[in-house]
Scaffold this active site. Structure first.
Site, short mmCIF file in Angstrom:
data_model
loop_
_atom_site.label_atom_id
_atom_site.label_comp_id
_atom_site.label_asym_id
_atom_site.label_seq_id
_atom_site.Cartn_x
_atom_site.Cartn_y
_atom_site.Cartn_z
N ARG A 101 -7.25 7.36 -3.73
CA ARG A 101 -7.98 6.37 -4.53
C ARG A 101 -9.40 6.29 -3.97
O ARG A 101 -9.62 5.78 -2.87
CB ARG A 101 -7.34 4.99 -4.41
CG ARG A 101 -5.93 4.93 -4.95
CD ARG A 101 -5.51 3.49 -5.05
NE ARG A 101 -4.10 3.38 -5.37
CZ ARG A 101 -3.48 2.25 -5.66
NH1 ARG A 101 -4.19 1.11 -5.66
NH2 ARG A 101 -2.20 2.21 -5.93
N ARG A 106 5.08 -2.82 -14.43
CA ARG A 106 3.94 -2.22 -15.12
C ARG A 106 3.88 -0.71 -14.85
O ARG A 106 4.57 -0.21 -13.97
CB ARG A 106 2.65 -2.84 -14.58
CG ARG A 106 2.53 -2.60 -13.07
CD ARG A 106 1.23 -3.07 -12.46
NE ARG A 106 1.10 -2.59 -11.09
CZ ARG A 106 1.68 -3.13 -10.05
NH1 ARG A 106 2.46 -4.18 -10.20
NH2 ARG A 106 1.53 -2.61 -8.85
N LYS A 157 5.82 -14.10 2.68
CA LYS A 157 5.34 -13.52 1.42
C LYS A 157 5.26 -14.61 0.35
O LYS A 157 6.01 -15.58 0.39
CB LYS A 157 6.29 -12.41 0.94
CG LYS A 157 6.35 -11.19 1.85
CD LYS A 157 7.14 -10.06 1.21
CE LYS A 157 7.10 -8.81 2.08
NZ LYS A 157 7.79 -7.66 1.45
N GLU A 201 10.96 -12.73 4.99
CA GLU A 201 11.81 -11.55 5.18
C GLU A 201 11.73 -11.09 6.62
O GLU A 201 10.71 -11.30 7.28
CB GLU A 201 11.32 -10.39 4.30
CG GLU A 201 11.72 -10.48 2.84
CD GLU A 201 11.16 -9.33 2.00
OE1 GLU A 201 11.46 -9.29 0.81
OE2 GLU A 201 10.42 -8.48 2.54
N LYS A 202 12.77 -10.45 7.08
CA LYS A 202 12.70 -9.74 8.35
C LYS A 202 11.56 -8.72 8.22
O LYS A 202 11.48 -8.02 7.20
CB LYS A 202 14.02 -9.03 8.62
CG LYS A 202 14.07 -8.26 9.92
CD LYS A 202 14.37 -9.19 11.07
CE LYS A 202 14.23 -8.46 12.41
NZ LYS A 202 14.25 -9.41 13.54
N TYR A 203 10.67 -8.64 9.22
CA TYR A 203 9.60 -7.65 9.14
C TYR A 203 10.13 -6.30 9.64
O TYR A 203 10.60 -6.19 10.76
CB TYR A 203 8.38 -8.08 9.95
CG TYR A 203 7.25 -7.07 9.84
CD1 TYR A 203 6.62 -6.85 8.63
CD2 TYR A 203 6.85 -6.32 10.95
CE1 TYR A 203 5.61 -5.91 8.51
CE2 TYR A 203 5.83 -5.38 10.83
CZ TYR A 203 5.22 -5.18 9.61
OH TYR A 203 4.23 -4.24 9.49
N VAL A 250 -0.89 2.36 -10.71
CA VAL A 250 -2.10 3.15 -10.46
C VAL A 250 -1.73 4.58 -10.07
O VAL A 250 -2.35 5.54 -10.53
CB VAL A 250 -2.95 2.50 -9.34
CG1 VAL A 250 -4.17 3.35 -9.01
CG2 VAL A 250 -3.37 1.09 -9.72
N GLU A 272 10.68 -0.66 -5.60
CA GLU A 272 10.12 -0.43 -4.27
C GLU A 272 11.17 -0.64 -3.18
O GLU A 272 11.93 -1.61 -3.22
CB GLU A 272 8.98 -1.43 -3.98
CG GLU A 272 7.75 -1.27 -4.83
CD GLU A 272 6.62 -2.20 -4.39
OE1 GLU A 272 5.51 -2.04 -4.90
OE2 GLU A 272 6.85 -3.10 -3.55
C1 MV4 Z 1 7.01 -5.47 4.05
C2 MV4 Z 1 6.79 -4.63 5.17
C3 MV4 Z 1 7.68 -4.72 6.23
N1 MV4 Z 1 8.72 -5.59 6.18
N2 MV4 Z 1 8.06 -6.32 4.06
C4 MV4 Z 1 2.98 -4.43 1.72
C5 MV4 Z 1 2.60 -4.59 0.27
C6 MV4 Z 1 3.77 -5.24 -0.40
N3 MV4 Z 1 4.07 -4.64 -1.66
C7 MV4 Z 1 4.91 -5.11 0.56
N4 MV4 Z 1 4.36 -4.66 1.82
C8 MV4 Z 1 5.14 -4.61 2.94
N5 MV4 Z 1 6.21 -5.44 2.97
C9 MV4 Z 1 8.89 -6.38 5.11
N6 MV4 Z 1 9.92 -7.23 5.09
C10 MV4 Z 1 5.72 -3.74 5.12
C11 MV4 Z 1 4.88 -3.73 4.01
C12 MV4 Z 1 3.83 -2.73 3.99
C13 MV4 Z 1 2.78 -2.72 4.93
C14 MV4 Z 1 2.63 -3.69 5.93
C15 MV4 Z 1 1.58 -3.66 6.83
C16 MV4 Z 1 0.63 -2.62 6.77
C17 MV4 Z 1 0.75 -1.64 5.80
C18 MV4 Z 1 1.81 -1.68 4.88
C19 MV4 Z 1 1.91 -0.69 3.91
C20 MV4 Z 1 2.95 -0.72 3.00
C21 MV4 Z 1 3.91 -1.75 3.04
#
Ligand code: MV4
Length: 451
Positions: free
Chosen positions: A338, A292, A158, A200-202, A295, A275
């Protein structure tokens, strides 16, 4: 009390802010680019000042021009809406030094939370469960490998200054790291002016759950329940709902308590969103704070009956929240689609152009936030959000039934829209049962198509 607010934005959010100001008896001035000369915000505001040509850098992102407009108009405060300068700490700082109130948290708080690594470090170890990962910027692939050897695959890269998905890459094996690290860095640099990445760990099959918070200058901090924003495509939210279908009352309380703790820890004042990712075992981790208005704020307004924009303005005026957590009741269920001017059949490519027919849905439980009208031309220079269609019902079934009806009633001719895609989502069996997670759109709905 403010007597005049400048709106440093365009489109539906500019209208949303004008509406709040009108109800509070506050005068409005919008700034606009030449492209938006004939827009509804320009028509509905008390005053409108053209600040430049269509390029965002010459208009909605141009701090000196916006500040000059505020001075010329004699505005007491600036509302940045979302996008553009909403989370720009320099803008908040310049507002302050120009003697204009910025409707949002302090620049110092925006700065801290804008750096996602710093935010993680501030909150880790203070009783906040942060996602396992970096304690510092990951400068190169070898540093990344070192961290991955500790937390294991899959991980996600990220952007430290990011948010909203740009610069993000999922890394499932060493090969992916070699493929994506440089691309992610480059994307972070061009999107945010900062190439720094962290890891980050996914979290697989998680839900994106965020809590709406308001905090006043005296430290009163209240939450307004959560929104489930798991339905995204390429990290762009498509649909949001409140409350989340999967949270029990006790888990909601636990998460809300942590969200409030995050905000208090930071001495945060204003509206904010905390979040989380919630995994399949119902374990949750802090992800980030958005400083902020969002939306998707209307779904929270629909289930709480409270006007978040008016609340933001009152907090910026120095008023304290005059109700308690117990008085905030969540009633019914709300869903937002949206509607974008994009072609879902052509990989969601933006589809600007002239709207030749436009008819809004109506009836019980329907709200539409839009700046569009019949004859309006959607310019290609800004985002493609056309309208937010929000429904409310006593339960999720009624809310979905109203959304189905409203999507059918909605007539938009002249441009392609995402309406057919929303129709597919609400007919999906997993969606109906509330069984959706962050990979839902890509894995369930885009099967067989190129994404
Ligand atoms: C993640 C995640 C899984 N693991 N982080 C997407 C937008 C941003 N605000 C943060 N997001 C994510 N962060 C970790 N460590 C999953 C998402 C995620 C996402 C990822 C792939 C496809 C759709 C998604 C929808 C919401 C959040």
């Amino acid at each position: 009390m403010f007597s005049k607010i400048l709106i440093a934005n365009r489109g539906e959010v500019a209208l949303r802010i004008i509406r709040a100001c009108k109800e509070l008896g506050i005068g409005t001035v919008v700034v606009f680019s030449k492209e938006d000369e004939h827009s509804l915000p320009v028509r509905f505001a008390d005053e409108a000042i053209c600040i430049g040509p269509r390029e965002p850098a010459e208009s909605y992102l141009n701090v000196p021009r916006i500040i000059s407009a505020a001075e010329v108009a004699g505005a007491d405060a600036i509302h940045p809406g979302y996008g553009f300068l909403a989370e720009n700490e320099q803008f908040a700082e310049v507002c302050r030094s120009s003697g204009v109130a910025f409707i949002g948290p302090d620049p110092e708080v925006i700065r801290k939370l804008g750096n996602k690594v710093e935010a993680r470090n501030i909150l880790a170890g203070k009783g906040i469960p942060v996602i396992p990962g970096s304690e510092e910027i990951v400068g190169d692939k070898s540093a990344a490998l070192k961290l991955i050897s500790r937390i294991g695959y899959p991980v996600i890269l990220k952007a430290a200054s990011g948010g909203g998905g740009r610069g993000m890459r999922i890394v499932r094996e060493k090969r992916d790291l070699n493929l994506f690290f440089d691309i992610a860095q480059q994307e972070a640099r061009t999107s945010f002016g900062n190439p720094d990445l962290y890891i980050e760990k996914y979290m697989e099959k998680a839900k994106h759950i965020e809590f709406q918070i308001l905090a006043d200058k005296s430290g009163n901090t209240l939450h307004f329940g959560e929104r489930d924003c798991s339905i995204q495509r390429r990290y762009q939210k498509l649909m949001e709902e409140s409350p989340s279908f999967v949270l029990s009352g006790s888990l909601r309380k636990k998460m809300a308590k942590i969200a409030v703790k995050v905000i208090k820890q930071l001495n945060y004042v204003g509206a904010g969103t905390v979040e989380f990712l919630l995994d399949e075992k119902m374990k949750f981790h802090f992800m980030e704070v958005n400083t902020r208005l969002q939306v998707e704020h209307p779904v929270t307004e629909m289930v709480t009956g409270r006007d978040l924009v008016k609340a933001q303005i009152k907090i910026a005026e120095g008023e304290d929240l005059d109700y308690t957590q117990e008085e905030i009741r969540i009633e019914g269920v709300s869903l937002e689609c949206r509607i974008n001017a994009e072609d879902p059949e052509k990989n969601f490519t933006p589809c600007p152009g002239k709207i030749v027919a436009f008819h809004l849905p109506g009836g019980p439980g329907i709200r539409v936030d839009t700046h569009v009208f019949s004859g309006y031309t959607i310019p290609p220079f800004y985002d493609s959000l056309l309208a937010k269609l929000i429904t409310w019902g006593r339960d999720r079934e009624e809310t979905i039934a109203r959304m189905r009806r409203a999507l059918e009633e909605f007539v938009i001719e002249g441009v392609k829209t995402t309406i057919p895609f929303h129709q597919r989502i609400i007919e999906n069996e997993h969606f109906k049962k509330g069984q959706f997670y962050t990979g839902f759109v890509e894995e369930e709905l885009m099967k067989g198509s190129e994404i």
